[in-house]
Design an enzyme around this catalytic site. Structure first.
Site, PDB file in Angstrom:
ATOM      1  N   SER A 257       0.822  -1.210   0.000  1.00 60.16           N
ATOM      2  CA  SER A 257       0.000   0.000   0.000  1.00 60.16           C
ATOM      3  C   SER A 257       0.855   1.258   0.000  1.00 60.16           C
ATOM      4  CB  SER A 257      -0.917   0.016   1.226  1.00 60.16           C
ATOM      5  OG  SER A 257      -1.665  -1.166   1.298  1.00 60.16           O
TER       6      SER A 257
HETATM    7  N1  SAH Z   1      -1.060  -4.007   3.913  1.00 58.68           N
HETATM    8  C1  SAH Z   1      -0.468  -4.697   2.806  1.00 58.68           C
HETATM    9  C2  SAH Z   1      -1.341  -4.525   1.588  1.00 58.68           C
HETATM   10  C3  SAH Z   1      -1.291  -5.682   0.691  1.00 58.68           C
HETATM   11  S1  SAH Z   1      -2.470  -5.660  -0.631  1.00 58.68           S
HETATM   12  C4  SAH Z   1       0.922  -4.159   2.558  1.00 58.68           C
HETATM   13  O1  SAH Z   1       1.165  -2.992   2.864  1.00 58.68           O
HETATM   14  O2  SAH Z   1       1.756  -4.875   2.040  1.00 58.68           O
HETATM   15  C5  SAH Z   1      -3.807  -6.567   0.058  1.00 58.68           C
HETATM   16  C6  SAH Z   1      -3.548  -7.960   0.499  1.00 58.68           C
HETATM   17  O3  SAH Z   1      -4.815  -8.526   0.847  1.00 58.68           O
HETATM   18  C7  SAH Z   1      -2.957  -8.901  -0.555  1.00 58.68           C
HETATM   19  O4  SAH Z   1      -1.809  -9.493  -0.051  1.00 58.68           O
HETATM   20  C8  SAH Z   1      -4.057  -9.933  -0.788  1.00 58.68           C
HETATM   21  O5  SAH Z   1      -3.580 -11.228  -1.066  1.00 58.68           O
HETATM   22  C9  SAH Z   1      -4.792  -9.901   0.530  1.00 58.68           C
HETATM   23  N2  SAH Z   1      -6.151 -10.408   0.493  1.00 58.68           N
HETATM   24  C10 SAH Z   1      -7.080 -10.272  -0.484  1.00 58.68           C
HETATM   25  N3  SAH Z   1      -8.224 -10.902  -0.143  1.00 58.68           N
HETATM   26  C11 SAH Z   1      -8.027 -11.452   1.088  1.00 58.68           C
HETATM   27  C12 SAH Z   1      -8.821 -12.219   1.980  1.00 58.68           C
HETATM   28  N4  SAH Z   1     -10.075 -12.570   1.700  1.00 58.68           N
HETATM   29  N5  SAH Z   1      -8.283 -12.599   3.153  1.00 58.68           N
HETATM   30  C13 SAH Z   1      -7.014 -12.265   3.488  1.00 58.68           C
HETATM   31  N6  SAH Z   1      -6.208 -11.546   2.688  1.00 58.68           N
HETATM   32  C14 SAH Z   1      -6.703 -11.142   1.502  1.00 58.68           C
END
Ligand code: SAH
Length: 224
Positions: free
Chosen positions: A70
């Protein structure tokens, strides 16, 4: 990456981190604790080496598996909104790289984080271990169902966008607690605050954001 690597890069990257913090403050982040922590957590260890030189730009970056780390401003904003309720026990849905997790871990007592892609979860666990974040529990799972046996949570932060607010998550929010999440389809979503008061749920839309979708089910390591 070894601890001495982190320290080495950590020193040379302090100046760029300071610049990022200044920019976050200019954009309206005014919680001193959030700014301080974002000035300390080494974001570059959460991205691939090839992108490390861009780690302190205020932008989202690709991290593989069609996912992104993010944008720092959004991490800061969501964290600041969550902290307004002084949470002790926080659930994060969407661990991704673990960067947002590391920021939270420096600011609250306990962090529970769920990720659906095992390959990302394993890397995040390693990085958080290197940083000594021992108040974090990580789990492979579908964030749509939350983390039932650890509920209720004082804070819930969702870092991928569901089309509508997942009911299991509002159910796992403590009275007095706050959830911060993007809601909407692909493209632009609303960043919402949902507070659970004694009278019920109170929702507020903060601004428009762009997140990857919250997907159902898990993706085990073998299948990637
Ligand atoms: N806070 C993280 C953002 C990653 S993007 C960072 O700064 O790195 C969002 C993440 O949510 C991805 O890794 C994706 O795989 C995860 N995601 C999507 N759907 C999900 C679900 N149902 N349960 C858990 N994680 C999920």
């Amino acid at each position: 990456m070894s601890l001495s690597d982190i320290r080495g890069i950590g020193m040379t990257s302090q100046r760029t981190r300071d610049r990022l913090v200044k920019r976050l403050a200019e954009r309206g982040i005014d919680d001193e604790r959030v700014l301080e922590v974002m000035g300390q957590v080494p974001r570059h260890i959460f991205v691939d080496e090839a992108l490390a030189h861009r780690a302190y730009e205020d932008s989202a970056l690709p991290v593989g598996h069609s996912q992104t780390i993010s944008q720092p401003f959004i991490v800061a904003l969501m964290t600041q909104l969550l902290l307004q309720k002084r949470p002790k026990k926080v659930l994060e849905v969407g661990t991704g790289t673990g960067y947002q997790t590391a920021v939270l871990a420096a600011l609250v007592e306990q962090v529970f984080t769920v990720e659906r892609i095992e390959a990302l979860l394993l890397k995040a666990r390693e990085r958080l271990g290197l940083l000594g974040a021992n108040n974090v529990r990580l789990r492979l799972g579908d964030g749509y169902v939350g983390w039932r046996n650890e509920a209720p949570f004082d804070g819930i932060l969702v870092t991928a966008a569901p089309p509508s607010v997942p009911e299991a998550l509002t159910e796992q929010l403590a009275v007095g607690g706050r959830m911060v999440l993007p809601v909407g389809g692909e493209g632009v979503q609303e960043l919402r605050i949902i507070d659970r008061t004694v009278e019920g749920l109170v929702t507020e839309t903060v601004e428009y954001v762009r997140f990857v979708p919250l997907l159902k089910g898990v993706q085990p390591f073998e299948a990637t």
